[in-house]
Scaffold this motif. Structure first.
Motif, PDB file in Angstrom:
ATOM      1  N   LEU A 192      55.697  21.020 -41.942  1.00  0.00           N
ATOM      2  CA  LEU A 192      56.197  19.703 -41.562  1.00  0.00           C
ATOM      3  C   LEU A 192      55.806  18.642 -42.576  1.00  0.00           C
ATOM      4  N   VAL A 193      54.557  18.658 -42.992  1.00  0.00           N
ATOM      5  CA  VAL A 193      54.072  17.656 -43.940  1.00  0.00           C
ATOM      6  C   VAL A 193      54.829  17.751 -45.259  1.00  0.00           C
ATOM      7  N   ASN A 194      55.184  18.972 -45.658  1.00  0.00           N
ATOM      8  CA  ASN A 194      55.893  19.143 -46.922  1.00  0.00           C
ATOM      9  C   ASN A 194      57.392  18.867 -46.826  1.00  0.00           C
ATOM     10  N   ILE A 195      57.948  18.875 -45.630  1.00  0.00           N
ATOM     11  CA  ILE A 195      59.369  18.590 -45.448  1.00  0.00           C
ATOM     12  C   ILE A 195      59.620  17.101 -45.254  1.00  0.00           C
ATOM     13  N   ILE A 196      58.796  16.472 -44.454  1.00  0.00           N
ATOM     14  CA  ILE A 196      59.014  15.086 -44.056  1.00  0.00           C
ATOM     15  C   ILE A 196      58.662  14.143 -45.207  1.00  0.00           C
ATOM     16  N   PRO A 197      59.551  13.201 -45.528  1.00  0.00           N
ATOM     17  CA  PRO A 197      59.235  12.243 -46.587  1.00  0.00           C
ATOM     18  C   PRO A 197      58.184  11.225 -46.136  1.00  0.00           C
ATOM     19  N   ALA A 198      57.585  10.538 -47.096  1.00  0.00           N
ATOM     20  CA  ALA A 198      56.634   9.474 -46.814  1.00  0.00           C
ATOM     21  C   ALA A 198      57.322   8.423 -45.945  1.00  0.00           C
ATOM     22  N   PRO A 199      56.643   7.737 -45.105  1.00  0.00           N
ATOM     23  CA  PRO A 199      55.195   7.661 -45.006  1.00  0.00           C
ATOM     24  C   PRO A 199      54.579   8.695 -44.070  1.00  0.00           C
ATOM     25  N   TYR A 200      55.380   9.546 -43.424  1.00  0.00           N
ATOM     26  CA  TYR A 200      54.842  10.499 -42.466  1.00  0.00           C
ATOM     27  C   TYR A 200      54.473  11.828 -43.069  1.00  0.00           C
ATOM     28  N   GLY A 201      54.999  12.140 -44.229  1.00  0.00           N
ATOM     29  CA  GLY A 201      54.726  13.419 -44.868  1.00  0.00           C
ATOM     30  C   GLY A 201      54.669  13.276 -46.362  1.00  0.00           C
ATOM     31  N   GLU A 240      68.285  15.428 -40.052  1.00  0.00           N
ATOM     32  CA  GLU A 240      68.843  16.192 -41.165  1.00  0.00           C
ATOM     33  C   GLU A 240      70.044  17.024 -40.709  1.00  0.00           C
ATOM     34  N   ILE A 241      69.954  17.600 -39.531  1.00  0.00           N
ATOM     35  CA  ILE A 241      71.061  18.376 -38.979  1.00  0.00           C
ATOM     36  C   ILE A 241      72.230  17.444 -38.663  1.00  0.00           C
ATOM     37  N   GLN A 242      71.919  16.339 -38.018  1.00  0.00           N
ATOM     38  CA  GLN A 242      72.936  15.404 -37.553  1.00  0.00           C
ATOM     39  C   GLN A 242      73.609  14.650 -38.695  1.00  0.00           C
ATOM     40  N   GLY A 301      58.200  15.019 -37.139  1.00  0.00           N
ATOM     41  CA  GLY A 301      58.796  16.146 -37.850  1.00  0.00           C
ATOM     42  C   GLY A 301      60.031  16.671 -37.146  1.00  0.00           C
ATOM     43  N   LEU A 302      59.941  16.797 -35.837  1.00  0.00           N
ATOM     44  CA  LEU A 302      61.079  17.272 -35.054  1.00  0.00           C
ATOM     45  C   LEU A 302      62.240  16.288 -35.144  1.00  0.00           C
ATOM     46  N   GLN A 303      61.945  15.011 -35.048  1.00  0.00           N
ATOM     47  CA  GLN A 303      62.997  13.997 -35.167  1.00  0.00           C
ATOM     48  C   GLN A 303      63.643  14.023 -36.563  1.00  0.00           C
TER      49      GLN A 303
END
Length: 193
Positions: free
Chosen positions: A178-187, A28-30, A21-23
């Protein structure tokens, strides 16, 4: 599989989700010019500061590793590496904490924060890989039921803010975000364009 081994793996999955999630937020910022959500970044950094070094690793050092050293002395080299990483891990975490504080005060410090997170992630991927693919299989092969009774009791008392029984409200909210922000397969977030 022992209760403790399951808990260790679950705690690793929780930490891995937070790191991913942090990555993702950094990417997204970068790459997309996303405005940083410093409250969310601070919540993530608080989790990595509070859980792995203060609860998870001490249980391994106090219960799992000594029992395995006793029952299977050939594991000493890998255990020494892991215990050394436990000691060095606090410095890696502190670097993430410090660079986030610097970045919040000065946007020009973003790259230093991104590098600290990358270093933290690489450190933990390697560390968790050794624990799960070397140490846990050895422990499951060589520890006695009596060994596991004590180790299981210690790990059952863990209260990982993301996977434990005593889940803290703010960390449940962090994980949900985090789960709702991150796209699949991690979220569960929308497919990344």
């Amino acid at each position: 599989m022992s209760i403790a081994a399951t808990i260790i793996r679950d705690e690793h999955r929780a930490l891995a989700s937070v790191i991913k999630g942090l990555q993702f937020l950094i990417q997204e910022i970068q790459n997309r010019g996303q405005k940083p959500d410093f409250a969310l970044l601070q919540a993530i950094v608080s989790y990595v500061e509070q859980f792995p070094d203060k609860l998870h690793h001490p249980k391994e050092d106090q219960y799992l590793f000594p029992a395995l050293r006793l029952r299977y002395p050939a594991s000493a080299t890998d255990l020494d590496i892991l215990q050394d990483e436990h000691e060095r891990g606090a410095a890696v975490t502190t670097r993430v904490v410090e660079t986030l504080r610097e970045y919040a005060a000065d946007p020009a410090r973003f790259e230093a924060f991104a590098q600290a997170v990358d270093d933290y992630a690489n450190f933990h991927w390697s560390h968790m890989h050794r624990e799960e693919n070397v140490i846990l299989p050895l422990a499951e092969a060589h520890l006695t039921p009596q060994d596991w009774t004590q180790i299981n009791a210690a790990f059952k008392s863990n209260s990982d803010p993301l996977v434990g029984i005593n889940t803290q409200r703010e960390f449940r909210e962090l994980f949900r975000r985090l789960v709702n922000i991150i796209p699949a397969p991690y979220g569960l977030g929308a497919e990344h364009r």
